[in-house]
Design an enzyme around this catalytic site. Structure first.
Site, PDB file in Angstrom:
ATOM      1  N   HIS A 143      -1.554 106.234  36.467  1.00 28.95           N
ATOM      2  CA  HIS A 143      -0.598 107.130  37.254  1.00 28.95           C
ATOM      3  C   HIS A 143      -0.342 108.314  36.130  1.00 28.95           C
ATOM      4  CE1 HIS A 143       0.013 103.684  39.968  1.00 28.95           C
ATOM      5  NE2 HIS A 143       0.011 104.716  40.955  1.00 28.95           N
ATOM      6  N   CYS A 164      26.415  80.849   8.218  1.00 28.10           N
ATOM      7  CA  CYS A 164      27.608  81.197   7.848  1.00 28.10           C
ATOM      8  C   CYS A 164      28.611  79.815   7.951  1.00 28.10           C
ATOM      9  CB  CYS A 164      28.510  82.163   8.887  1.00 28.10           C
ATOM     10  SG  CYS A 164      28.431  81.373  10.547  1.00 28.10           S
ATOM     11  N   CYS A 196      26.307  74.088  19.430  1.00 31.15           N
ATOM     12  CA  CYS A 196      25.204  73.530  20.135  1.00 31.15           C
ATOM     13  C   CYS A 196      24.152  74.565  20.611  1.00 31.15           C
ATOM     14  CB  CYS A 196      25.924  72.948  21.421  1.00 31.15           C
ATOM     15  SG  CYS A 196      24.770  72.330  22.801  1.00 31.15           S
ATOM     16  N   CYS A 244      24.079  75.467  24.887  1.00 27.39           N
ATOM     17  CA  CYS A 244      24.978  76.251  25.138  1.00 27.39           C
ATOM     18  C   CYS A 244      25.999  77.191  24.316  1.00 27.39           C
ATOM     19  CB  CYS A 244      25.919  75.273  26.199  1.00 27.39           C
ATOM     20  SG  CYS A 244      27.114  74.229  24.864  1.00 27.39           S
ATOM     21  N   CYS A 249      58.008  79.302  52.343  1.00 19.31           N
ATOM     22  CA  CYS A 249      57.510  80.044  51.342  1.00 19.31           C
ATOM     23  C   CYS A 249      56.580  79.412  50.423  1.00 19.31           C
ATOM     24  CB  CYS A 249      58.798  80.503  50.303  1.00 19.31           C
ATOM     25  SG  CYS A 249      59.391  79.242  49.268  1.00 19.31           S
ATOM     26  N   CYS A 274      69.541  62.489  48.452  1.00 18.49           N
ATOM     27  CA  CYS A 274      69.379  62.917  50.005  1.00 18.49           C
ATOM     28  C   CYS A 274      67.949  63.285  50.220  1.00 18.49           C
ATOM     29  CB  CYS A 274      70.526  64.034  50.166  1.00 18.49           C
ATOM     30  SG  CYS A 274      70.140  64.401  51.875  1.00 18.49           S
ATOM     31  N   CYS A 294      64.426  79.691  48.608  1.00 21.14           N
ATOM     32  CA  CYS A 294      64.358  80.574  49.726  1.00 21.14           C
ATOM     33  C   CYS A 294      65.480  80.586  51.062  1.00 21.14           C
ATOM     34  CB  CYS A 294      63.074  80.640  50.498  1.00 21.14           C
ATOM     35  SG  CYS A 294      62.545  79.448  51.564  1.00 21.14           S
TER      36      CYS A 294
END
Length: 552
Positions: free
Chosen positions: A146, A242, A247, A250, A290, A300, A307
């Protein structure tokens, strides 16, 4: 049990067994006895690679593909980027599917075409993008055949580079997925913006790290500028130049014998305060209006939320504020509901179980930190022993014992998150029957307990003021520490074997592969001099500078 580990034997048998164990595990004297540098029995296969070495490593992979398939460098790079710089995968696809399919999947077009830019300059070519005519030398034809004007190509390349897609810039033609020639991209872009062309080159170099599953940046913070490459197994733990151990799979801290998924879940569980939520679930009720948690501070069972909504503590349903002789006015909830009791009991058990494992994990983490202070004390003890007129001047048993202590403590530390998920219901609920789980848990905990016992013995032995002991007592504590070091190393290996063969192995869990046990610890990186061959060395470290731009 005593005979297995040497306790309770005669002195001669004890010494013979200790010496055998000492040799079997490969203990070597540190090069500098005053440094706690672990074991230096064999040369490191981790190498620090400078800028030139990284380029050589990339060139080596490119050359392998170029030689096998008789390709130009930019085509070989396109193939390797598509297959994440795995030359073996390129060869495998070539054998299994053939050259044409290999090229088609990677977007490589190897077509012999006449470069229209070198044609008669008086001829005109119509660009199908801007619909204007240009001299042939103002257009460029890609390998796919192209041809468009240089201005349209340049705009296309600039947009792709700025979008970060420069590693695989495709042709502009409709439904053409061929990758453009990097030399054409470089020449056209540099004519307008040399800095952007340099950015394009950096992206190509960066692809060797970003797209290569066997090469990763060191996750140090602040970033040390190093990258690490492994040749064989990506499920391993490595130490960057360093000093950071991590691991490779990961990029988290070194966490074996925890699998990567287990460690991710454990970190998340500890960070998101999920157990605080569990405590709230067990000890509070939610307001029906709420929906905020409410704690009952009296006897009791009629409670009132901040609220203003009154509700029954027993069932959680809203009520009025009036009492009668039998309870809350116009409210009954005395019928027994088994499911609510079961939910509460399960929440309590889950909290207790998590607390059990977390407390032991935290205790060994604290011990590991505290034993860092022991390092300096042991150095002073070694200096004191060396200054005395003793028959044996070698004090490497102290540094080796300390290394074995910290190495084993690290393994024991991460064995608790492993046990939490291995024998819980989060990951393997349907993989084992209750009886199988109990048998495996007992087997694992027996070995875990043996390891923990010997680690504590080793720690106490190193804490002793042996620098002040008479010579016969020094020899006695020396043999004891050497023996405990060998036993602890053996128990660590057995724990890993148990996990591989008895626990995870039968489950065939590909998502729970753990890094193999290394008696001498995580391999360290050393300086690489001269050229580099991709076939040599197990782990390669590329020092690239904190900014990838420094590579170019």
């Amino acid at each position: 049990m005593a005979d297995d580990y040497g306790y309770g034997s005669s002195d001669d048998e004890f010494c013979d067994r200790v010496c055998d164990d000492y040799d079997d595990v490969g203990f070597q004297e540190p090069e500098d006895e005053t440094e706690f540098s672990g074991f230096n029995g064999e040369a490191s296969s981790c190498k620090v690679i400078r800028k030139e070495s990284l380029l050589a490593a990339q060139k080596d992979d490119l050359q392998r593909v170029m030689d096998l398939l008789s390709l130009k460098e930019h085509h070989a790079r396109t193939l390797l980027i598509h297959y994440r710089w795995d030359a073996d995968k390129v060869f495998m696809v070539f054998v299994e599917k053939g050259k044409e399919q290999l090229y088609a999947e990677a977007g490589v077009s190897v077509v012999e075409t006449n470069n229209l830019s070198s044609s008669n300059v008086s001829s005109k070519i119509s660009c199908e993008i801007c619909f204007e005519e240009f001299p042939a030398n103002k257009t460029t034809t890609m390998d796919c055949g192209h041809c468009f004007c240089n201005e349209c190509w340049t705009e296309h390349f600039i947009v792709k580079i700025n979008e970060g897609q420069s590693r695989r810039i495709t042709c502009m033609a409709h439904k053409c997925y061929s990758i453009c020639n990097e030399e054409n991209i470089r020449n056209l872009v540099s004519a307008r913006d040399p800095q952007l062309a340099e950015k394009f080159d950096r992206f190509l170099l960066e692809s060797y790290i970003e797209d290569n599953k066997k090469v990763k940046w060191c996750p140090s913070v602040p970033h040390c500028g190093n990258a690490v490459r492994v040749e064989d197994d990506e499920y391993c733990e490595v130490e960057c130049a360093c000093g950071l151990q991590f691991c490779f799979s990961c990029s988290s801290e070194a966490h074996s014998p925890c699998s990567c998924l287990m460690w991710e879940l454990w970190v998340r569980k500890c960070k998101d305060e999920s157990e605080t939520v569990n405590w709230i679930t067990v000890n509070t009720k939610y307001c029906p209006k709420c929906h905020k948690p409410v704690d009952k501070n009296g006897g009791c069972n009629l409670v009132r939320c901040i609220c203003g909504q009154p509700f029954c503590w027993l069932c959680g349903r809203p009520t009025g504020t009036q009492h009668n002789w039998n309870g809350i006015a116009n409210h009954e909830c005395g019928r027994y509901k088994e499911e609510r009791v079961q939910e509460t009991e399960l929440a309590r058990k889950a909290l207790w179980r998590y607390t059990h494992y977390f407390n032991r994990y935290k205790a060994h983490m604290d011990s590991l930190k505290a034993e860092e202070k022991l390092k300096e004390k042991l150095r002073h003890k070694m200096d004191a022993l060396e200054s005395r007129e003793l028959e044996t001047k070698d004090c490497s048993w102290v540094s080796n014992g300390f290394y074995r202590l910290t190495r084993s403590r690290h393994i024991l530390l991460y064995s608790y998150p492993f046990a939490y998920f291995m024998f819980g219901e989060e990951l393997f609920k349907n993989e084992m029957s209750k009886q199988e789980q109990t048998i495996k848990q007992n087997l694992f905990e027996d070995q875990q307990q043996q390891l923990e016992t010997n680690i504590e013995r080793l720690s106490m032995s190193l804490e002793e003021p042996f620098a002040d002991y008479p010579e016969d007592k020094v020899l006695e504590i020396r043999m004891k520490i050497i023996n405990l070091s060998a036993v602890t190393d053996n128990l660590c290996r057995k724990l890993y074997d148990c996990i591989d063969n008895e626990l995870l192995g039968p489950l065939q869990q590909a998502t729970h592969i753990i890094a193999p046990y290394r008696s001498n610890g995580v391999e360290r990186a050393s300086e690489l001099s001269g050229s580099f061959s991709a076939k040599t060395g197990n782990i390669l470290v590329a020092e690239t500078g904190a900014n990838i731009g420094s590579l170019c």
